[in-house]
Enzyme design. Structure first.
Site, PDB file in Angstrom:
ATOM      1  N   LYS A 197      44.153  32.488  38.070  1.00 51.54           N
ATOM      2  CA  LYS A 197      43.382  33.624  38.551  1.00 51.54           C
ATOM      3  C   LYS A 197      42.569  34.155  37.386  1.00 51.54           C
ATOM      4  O   LYS A 197      43.124  34.598  36.375  1.00 51.54           O
ATOM      5  CB  LYS A 197      44.324  34.703  39.090  1.00 51.54           C
ATOM      6  CG  LYS A 197      43.595  35.939  39.567  1.00 51.54           C
ATOM      7  CD  LYS A 197      44.527  36.898  40.279  1.00 51.54           C
ATOM      8  CE  LYS A 197      43.788  38.129  40.728  1.00 51.54           C
ATOM      9  NZ  LYS A 197      44.676  39.085  41.402  1.00 51.54           N
ATOM     10  N   LYS A 249      41.520  30.916  41.845  1.00 56.52           N
ATOM     11  CA  LYS A 249      40.797  32.089  42.326  1.00 56.52           C
ATOM     12  C   LYS A 249      39.944  32.668  41.222  1.00 56.52           C
ATOM     13  O   LYS A 249      40.456  32.813  40.114  1.00 56.52           O
ATOM     14  CB  LYS A 249      41.836  33.113  42.790  1.00 56.52           C
ATOM     15  CG  LYS A 249      41.304  34.457  43.180  1.00 56.52           C
ATOM     16  CD  LYS A 249      42.450  35.384  43.441  1.00 56.52           C
ATOM     17  CE  LYS A 249      41.887  36.752  43.787  1.00 56.52           C
ATOM     18  NZ  LYS A 249      42.897  37.745  43.979  1.00 56.52           N
TER      19      LYS A 249
HETATM   20  C1  PBG Z   1      45.293  41.776  42.893  1.00 56.50           C
HETATM   21  C2  PBG Z   1      44.265  41.101  43.725  1.00 56.50           C
HETATM   22  C3  PBG Z   1      42.875  41.166  43.569  1.00 56.50           C
HETATM   23  C4  PBG Z   1      42.321  40.363  44.557  1.00 56.50           C
HETATM   24  C5  PBG Z   1      43.381  39.859  45.301  1.00 56.50           C
HETATM   25  N1  PBG Z   1      44.573  40.293  44.755  1.00 56.50           N
HETATM   26  C6  PBG Z   1      42.037  41.989  42.687  1.00 56.50           C
HETATM   27  C7  PBG Z   1      42.073  41.868  41.238  1.00 56.50           C
HETATM   28  O1  PBG Z   1      42.705  40.992  40.647  1.00 56.50           O
HETATM   29  O2  PBG Z   1      41.431  42.725  40.623  1.00 56.50           O
HETATM   30  C8  PBG Z   1      40.872  40.126  44.747  1.00 56.50           C
HETATM   31  C9  PBG Z   1      40.493  39.493  46.032  1.00 56.50           C
HETATM   32  C10 PBG Z   1      39.051  39.544  46.315  1.00 56.50           C
HETATM   33  O3  PBG Z   1      38.219  39.901  45.442  1.00 56.50           O
HETATM   34  O4  PBG Z   1      38.678  39.212  47.447  1.00 56.50           O
HETATM   35  N2  PBG Z   1      46.359  42.230  43.696  1.00 56.50           N
END
Ligand code: PBG
Length: 329
Positions: A197, A249
């Site tokens: 991520k 992601k």
């Molecule tokens: C954190 C989380 C995020 C997203 C999903 N889970 C945000 C982040 O890491 O700031 C982002 C998903 C998206 O942008 O569609 N719980």
């Protein structure tokens, strides 16, 4: 006059031939719909930066998930937006917290028609907006956060979540949560590790969707966008800790990482087509600058082609409808 020996165009000559030789397909079962539910709402509230996506009330959430099941999508991933936040994210493991209440409601609504999944992270529940708890110097405390994740995992499993999405990027989170679940008799609860991520700009609209309190960034725990090998390393560590599925992601900007992770592990690999990816296509389409349906289908197909077995996408239900009516992706 010499004729070409090789004629790749032969296999592109008609829709029937093209369909027969297509390497990658999209199916509704490979799509997971992320949904937002906000405590205290009686009506859904639109999210400005994500046209077509809303913060749900409990009632509208139930309907949305029933629609998703009817459309044949593989699952729904629930995110909760609480009314009250604190430093440790108490709402996350409170059985009466919005995410856990919504999980039980949704599980009762759809049964086994699709896989009910929950986001396992503290950021929606903390008043500072970080994915973990902070130490006395204001840094995200890895190991103290693991204890919070274990409590959150048990609350979500008890509420009826079949699959927990570990999106917090703490070291050792998969192994820690797995052990806590197994000890409490939840050996069947599936763990999806958001392994690779990346910290970056593509989560902007999501922060509006969950009313994020974050100031600053997540660069001490999410990956640096320049690093592909490190993404593979994280996926291998998570697989080793017992992850059932690993994820990359965002999706489209990280297809190289997706392909590398696919080659490195033998468990399912998913990708999250995030809010910024959604917003870009929606905005361009709204201006008439891009063909919306074509771009949506092509983006999902590209993510599948790079190696994703399934994709989290805000278009999941709409795309499932298109696929049913014979759209080609
Ligand atoms: C954190 C989380 C995020 C997203 C999903 N889970 C945000 C982040 O890491 O700031 C982002 C998903 C998206 O942008 O569609 N719980």
């Amino acid at each position: 006059m010499s004729f070409p020996t090789h004629r790749p165009r032969r296999l592109r000559q008609s829709p029937a031939v093209r369909r027969l030789v297509r390497e990658t397909h999209l199916a509704p079962s490979q799509l997971v719909l992320p949904v937002f539910v906000r405590e205290g709402l009686t009506e859904p509230v639109p999210i400005g930066s994500m046209p077509g996506v809303v913060q749900h009330s409990l009632d509208s959430l139930r309907r949305a998930v029933a629609d998703a099941a009817a459309a044949g999508v593989g699952g729904v991933m629930l995110f909760g937006v609480p009314e009250v936040r604190d430093a440790r994210g108490s709402g996350a493991d409170d059985p009466a917290g919005i995410l856990n209440v919504a999980t039980t409601a949704v599980a009762a609504e759809v049964g086994d028609a699709l896989v009910v999944q929950t986001d396992l992270c503290l950021d929606e529940f903390t008043d500072h907006g970080h994915c973990g708890v902070l130490d006395d110097r204001g840094r995200v405390d890895n190991d103290a956060t693991l204890e919070r994740y274990a409590a959150m995992a048990l609350a979500q499993a008890r509420a009826g979540s079949a699959l927990l999405g570990l999106s917090g990027m703490m070291d050792g989170q998969v192994g820690h949560v797995r052990a806590a679940l197994d000890e409490a008799g939840f050996a069947d609860t599936i763990l999806l590790a958001y392994s690779a991520k990346y910290a970056g700009a593509f989560y902007g609209p999501f922060r509006e969707a969950v009313d994020s309190q974050l100031k600053g960034d997540r660069r001490t725990y999410q990956l640096d966008p320049g690093n592909a090998r490190e993404g593979v390393r994280e996926a291998l560590l998570d697989a080793d800790e017992g992850a059932d599925i690993v994820m990359v992601k965002p999706a489209l900007p990280y297809l190289d990482v997706l392909a590398d992770v696919r080659a490195a592990v033998d468990i399912p690999v998913w990708a999250y087509q995030v809010s910024g990816e959604y917003a870009m296509i929606e905005a361009a389409a709204a201006h008439g600058w891009i063909d919306r349906r074509g771009a949506v289908l092509e983006s999902l197909l590209a993510i599948r082609r790079a190696g994703a077995d399934a994709v989290l996408s805000y278009w999941a239900v709409e795309v499932a409808g298109w696929l049913d009516s014979g759209a080609r992706a």
